[in-house]
Design an enzyme around this catalytic site. Sequence first.
Site, mmCIF file in Angstrom:
data_model
loop_
_atom_site.group_PDB
_atom_site.id
_atom_site.type_symbol
_atom_site.label_atom_id
_atom_site.label_comp_id
_atom_site.label_asym_id
_atom_site.label_seq_id
_atom_site.Cartn_x
_atom_site.Cartn_y
_atom_site.Cartn_z
ATOM 1 N N GLY A 61 11.886 -52.984 -41.896
ATOM 2 C CA GLY A 61 11.026 -52.879 -43.069
ATOM 3 C C GLY A 61 9.567 -52.851 -42.656
ATOM 4 O O GLY A 61 9.214 -53.283 -41.554
ATOM 5 N N GLN A 97 0.555 -53.925 -43.547
ATOM 6 C CA GLN A 97 0.776 -53.891 -42.097
ATOM 7 C C GLN A 97 0.154 -52.662 -41.447
ATOM 8 O O GLN A 97 0.041 -52.605 -40.217
ATOM 9 C CB GLN A 97 2.279 -53.942 -41.776
ATOM 10 C CG GLN A 97 2.918 -55.286 -42.096
ATOM 11 C CD GLN A 97 4.382 -55.294 -41.707
ATOM 12 O OE1 GLN A 97 5.223 -54.833 -42.463
ATOM 13 N NE2 GLN A 97 4.691 -55.796 -40.513
ATOM 14 N N CYS A 119 8.956 -59.729 -37.049
ATOM 15 C CA CYS A 119 7.990 -58.956 -37.822
ATOM 16 C C CYS A 119 7.266 -58.013 -36.872
ATOM 17 O O CYS A 119 6.851 -58.430 -35.787
ATOM 18 C CB CYS A 119 6.992 -59.898 -38.494
ATOM 19 S SG CYS A 119 5.717 -59.052 -39.450
ATOM 20 N N LEU A 120 7.112 -56.761 -37.269
ATOM 21 C CA LEU A 120 6.421 -55.793 -36.421
ATOM 22 C C LEU A 120 4.963 -56.186 -36.201
ATOM 23 O O LEU A 120 4.344 -55.729 -35.249
ATOM 24 C CB LEU A 120 6.513 -54.395 -37.046
ATOM 25 C CG LEU A 120 7.941 -53.805 -37.086
ATOM 26 C CD1 LEU A 120 7.970 -52.533 -37.909
ATOM 27 C CD2 LEU A 120 8.480 -53.557 -35.687
ATOM 28 N N HIS A 144 11.064 -60.690 -47.026
ATOM 29 C CA HIS A 144 10.043 -60.595 -45.983
ATOM 30 C C HIS A 144 8.941 -59.593 -46.367
ATOM 31 O O HIS A 144 7.749 -59.904 -46.285
ATOM 32 C CB HIS A 144 10.730 -60.168 -44.682
ATOM 33 C CG HIS A 144 9.818 -60.041 -43.502
ATOM 34 N ND1 HIS A 144 9.886 -60.882 -42.410
ATOM 35 C CD2 HIS A 144 8.823 -59.150 -43.240
ATOM 36 C CE1 HIS A 144 8.952 -60.513 -41.530
ATOM 37 N NE2 HIS A 144 8.299 -59.471 -42.013
ATOM 38 N N GLU A 145 9.347 -58.402 -46.822
ATOM 39 C CA GLU A 145 8.357 -57.366 -47.145
ATOM 40 C C GLU A 145 7.562 -57.726 -48.395
ATOM 41 O O GLU A 145 6.351 -57.484 -48.457
ATOM 42 C CB GLU A 145 9.025 -56.003 -47.311
ATOM 43 C CG GLU A 145 9.764 -55.483 -46.088
ATOM 44 C CD GLU A 145 8.983 -55.582 -44.800
ATOM 45 O OE1 GLU A 145 7.754 -55.426 -44.818
ATOM 46 O OE2 GLU A 145 9.600 -55.860 -43.749
ATOM 47 N N HIS A 205 4.749 -59.994 -47.632
ATOM 48 C CA HIS A 205 3.589 -59.315 -47.042
ATOM 49 C C HIS A 205 2.598 -58.900 -48.130
ATOM 50 O O HIS A 205 1.386 -58.913 -47.916
ATOM 51 C CB HIS A 205 4.026 -58.049 -46.293
ATOM 52 C CG HIS A 205 4.408 -58.284 -44.850
ATOM 53 N ND1 HIS A 205 3.537 -58.820 -43.932
ATOM 54 C CD2 HIS A 205 5.553 -58.027 -44.177
ATOM 55 C CE1 HIS A 205 4.143 -58.880 -42.750
ATOM 56 N NE2 HIS A 205 5.370 -58.418 -42.864
HETATM 57 ZN ZN ZN Z 1 6.724 -58.353 -41.366
#
Ligand code: ZN
Length: 167
Positions: free
Chosen positions: A46, A51, A90-91, A132-133, A136
Amino acid sequence: MALRKIVEQGEDCLNKVCRPVTDFNRRLHTLMDDLLDTLSEAGGAGLAAPQVGILRRACVVMDDDTEEFIELINPTIVAQSGEQTGPEGCLSVPGKWGLVTRPDYVRVRAQDRDGNWFEAEGEGLTARCFCHELEHLDGHLYTEHIERFLTDEEVEEYFSKQEEGAG
Ligand code: ZN
């Protein structure tokens, strides 16, 4: 379509509450295309607009069952149940994994890139990714509520059994 740079923990844009999307125009479509490209390239589950430095309520989540991407614009969680505890990455926090407890089932309501409202639901990794997304979009990272970071050995052992889920 283009790849965008994924910002990392410590940059301000990851700690802001994002504004709702109001214009479902070509600029939004380009953003969504770029999120999909960037996520595919990074190999995550995701990716949220903040991000890539865009403070708008938009993200993409991979449906773990169909392996298709779901585009979520102005999403909210409308139902959730159960509980799961597992590794989450997480990226924007590269190379780290933490143990996080999430609901095991989540239903979200969101708009698509043309502004049409729809609902989507998921269990397991997909439910985890929805949570999670969406976090953000309110300026939160999973690291705020991890029980602890996992060691490399623990991560390796876990992913020898399951697929990874970095968002
Ligand atoms: Zn993330």
